[in-house]
Design a protein around this motif. Structure first.
Motif, PDB file in Angstrom:
ATOM      1  N   GLU A  38       0.818  -1.214   0.000  1.00 25.78           N
ATOM      2  CA  GLU A  38       0.000   0.000   0.000  1.00 25.78           C
ATOM      3  C   GLU A  38       0.853   1.266   0.000  1.00 25.78           C
ATOM      4  O   GLU A  38       0.383   2.325  -0.378  1.00 25.78           O
TER       5      GLU A  38
ATOM      6  N   THR B 246      -3.727 -13.078   2.688  1.00 30.23           N
ATOM      7  CA  THR B 246      -4.599 -11.917   2.509  1.00 30.23           C
ATOM      8  C   THR B 246      -6.071 -12.298   2.424  1.00 30.23           C
ATOM      9  O   THR B 246      -6.940 -11.442   2.615  1.00 30.23           O
TER      10      THR B 246
ATOM     11  N   ASN C 195      -8.802  -4.692  -2.586  1.00 28.82           N
ATOM     12  CA  ASN C 195      -7.478  -4.414  -3.148  1.00 28.82           C
ATOM     13  C   ASN C 195      -7.418  -4.749  -4.635  1.00 28.82           C
ATOM     14  O   ASN C 195      -6.813  -4.014  -5.425  1.00 28.82           O
TER      15      ASN C 195
ATOM     16  N   ARG D 226      -6.758  -2.042  -7.631  1.00 29.08           N
ATOM     17  CA  ARG D 226      -5.717  -2.205  -8.644  1.00 29.08           C
ATOM     18  C   ARG D 226      -6.318  -2.191 -10.056  1.00 29.08           C
ATOM     19  O   ARG D 226      -5.717  -1.683 -11.001  1.00 29.08           O
TER      20      ARG D 226
END
Length: 560
Positions: free
Chosen positions: A51, A311, A328, A332
């Motif tokens: 991040e 994750t 996430n 992206r």
């Protein structure tokens, strides 16, 4: 290992002493081990999303081009927004009782579709192989039955309007399509069990990460919003360009002279075709970008499950929100990979718009000609098939390329080269995925359509509207507004199950390029895939050995 590698490099220099076979084998193993380590690092580096570190944008020029295109569409269509979406027309529509009935039936249809998608994923997780066998038997059989019914209807005394002219040829073509599907299933029969294993695992992952399906529905809503933005733009272009162009043309020819700087009929047709192409290009590009974001998000989330399993365990910050692994991947897709999405969908939009424009020109040309004979009808069907095949090939290429983009963050050109390499390496697996997985979604869509039609028919009967004169079919006495609400279940189910197709592609790519990582993550899945492959190879060897002559017969032939 370092010494062996140095020895291998020194053996390539002229005058260096030769090494024996054992040393060469050791050195080859060392080089292979180094390539595996490099490949493992390359595969897992991008998925470890830091991040704090900003990732570079891929194909940034496509982002600016798409934003400029969006600004032009909004600016050109802005004068027509008040006319198309006026409050008076919306209020008048809301007061109509038919609109209220449609909204009620639509709510019933959407609720049924959402529940059907969830139940179907649960069934697919537990009974993927049985469901795949049922699909592969029922879908080609239904296609063959439809073709035979069309042929019989054309040969009977009472003919429908379409069957009267095209019934035998249309029915024969549909029957041949069903037979071709049976042949394709027979050729990839050894890949049925691996495909079932991939679908079962994909369904389990979608149930574990339901945010992927939520992103797909959000992309569909965004695509619907894009259509609402694009429609006034199309209305403005048609009113101020196409209509004025044809009015000037008819006015010039009505006076008996073409006039200075006038256009001929062929030139007006070409200009209108160009405008039609640009309108379709704008529509397809916006909708393709929305779907591409969903595909890249699904590929990134499934790739994170394979390469970065820690994750996936992180829970969602609140009930109803996305899990961090899905959010996430979505982030992206909207930043790093958005340029590749715009680039790939632009290519597909150009091909799709060009194919549709050529079809419209061909139909307009044929409508002004004398009735066609059988040879020209066959040529027309072949041309349509070729154009549709080109369009579908471009869509399939883009779908697989976006999976590479979501996995590794590559540009669209690099992803395209990776797709070509995958086809060379595992072409039959790719063909089996396309041929075996998609019919399962078709069967689910057809099943949900039947369920929603039955529920909307029950609702119409409860409200006293069943069997009215404005029925959509004679065999189904259902008012059109209820039938339309039930038909909207088809895109809802298709969108809800589209991540299933992306997930199977992602798992297949991970197995083809990083099988050691997937084996460590889920050894049972890899064992099912490899066990089915070994069984298929063993059956193939037994079949080939059965066709070959036995050993005594071969010796006898040699002696003679």
């Amino acid at each position: 290992e370092v010494a062996a590698a140095m020895l291998f490099r020194s053996s390539l220099v002229e005058g260096a002493p030769e090494v024996n076979d054992y040393e060469k084998t050791v050195m080859r193993g060392v080089v292979k081990m180094q390539s595996i380590v490099r490949r493992k690092r390359a595969h897992s580096a991008f998925l470890r999303m830091d991040e704090n570190a900003a990732l570079p944008l891929k194909d940034a020029w496509a982002i600016w081009l798409f934003l400029a295109h969006l600004a032009v569409v909004v600016w050109v269509g802005s004068p027509v927004y008040s006319e198309v979406y006026s409050p008076d027309s919306l209020a008048a529509a809301s007061e109509d009782h038919q609109v209220r009935d449609f909204v009620l039936a639509l709510a019933l249809s959407l609720g049924t579709s959402f529940a059907f998608v969830h139940v179907f994923l649960l069934v697919l997780e537990r009974h993927a192989l049985r469901l795949l066998h049922l699909t592969l038997l029922s879908v080609p059989s239904m296609i063959v039955a439809i073709g035979l019914v069309a042929v019989a209807d054309a040969a009977g005394p009472d003919k429908m309007g379409v069957a009267e002219d095209y019934g035998p040829y249309l029915g024969g073509g549909i029957t041949l399509t069903g037979c071709a599907l049976f042949l394709g299933v027979y050729l990839v029969r050894s890949r049925i069990e691996p495909s079932a294993a991939l679908m079962s695992k994909s369904a389990a992952l979608l149930l574990e990460m339901p945010g992927i399906v939520k992103v797909a529905y959000g992309s569909a809503l965004t695509a619907t919003g894009w259509f609402l933005v694009w429609w006034p733009f199309a209305v403005y272009v048609v009113q101020h360009v196409v209509k004025h162009l044809w009015d000037d043309f008819y006015q010039q020819w009505g006076e008996g002279a073409q006039g200075q700087g006038g256009y001929s009929s062929g030139e007006v047709t070409l200009i209108c075709a160009a405008v039609y192409f640009l309108l379709l290009l704008s529509l397809y590009w916006g909708q393709g970008v929305c779907r591409g974001v969903s595909d890249v998000t699904a590929a990134g989330a499934i790739g994170a499950w394979v390469f970065v399993p820690e994750t996936v365990e992180a829970p969602a910050p609140c009930v109803g929100l996305l899990k961090p692994v899905v959010s996430n991947a979505l982030l992206r897709a909207m930043t790093t990979c958005f340029g590749s999405i715009c680039f790939g969908t632009l290519v597909v939009a150009v091909v799709s718009a060009l194919v549709e424009t050529l079809k419209q020109l061909k139909y307009k040309r044929m409508s002004n000609c004398v009735p066609l004979g059988l040879p020209l009808k066959l040529v027309n069907c072949c041309v349509d098939c070729v154009l549709d095949a080109i369009k579908r090939a471009a869509e399939a290429f883009n779908e697989w390329a976006l999976v590479y983009t979501g996995l590794y963050g590559r540009s669209f050109l690099a992803s395209g080269r990776a797709v070509i390499g995958l086809v060379k390496k595992a072409g039959m697996d790719v063909a089996a995925n396309i041929l075996l997985v998609s019919p399962v979604v078709w069967l689910a869509t057809a099943g949900c359509l039947l369920v929603t039609l039955a529920m909307c028919a029950a609702l119409a009967a409860a409200l006293g509207h069943h069997g009215q004169t404005q029925a959509i079919w004679v065999m189904l006495p259902l008012p059109r507004r209820y039938a339309l609400a039930a038909a909207l279940a088809v895109p809802v189910v298709s969108v809800g199950l589209s991540p299933l197709l992306t997930s199977t592609r992602t798992l297949l790519i991970c197995y083809a390029e990083a099988d050691h990582v997937l084996r460590r993550r889920d050894p049972e899945l890899v064992e099912r895939i490899e066990g089915a492959r070994d069984l298929g190879r063993r059956k193939g060897r037994e079949a080939r050995s059965a066709r070959e002559p036995s050993a005594p017969t071969a010796q006898a032939v040699v002696c003679v």
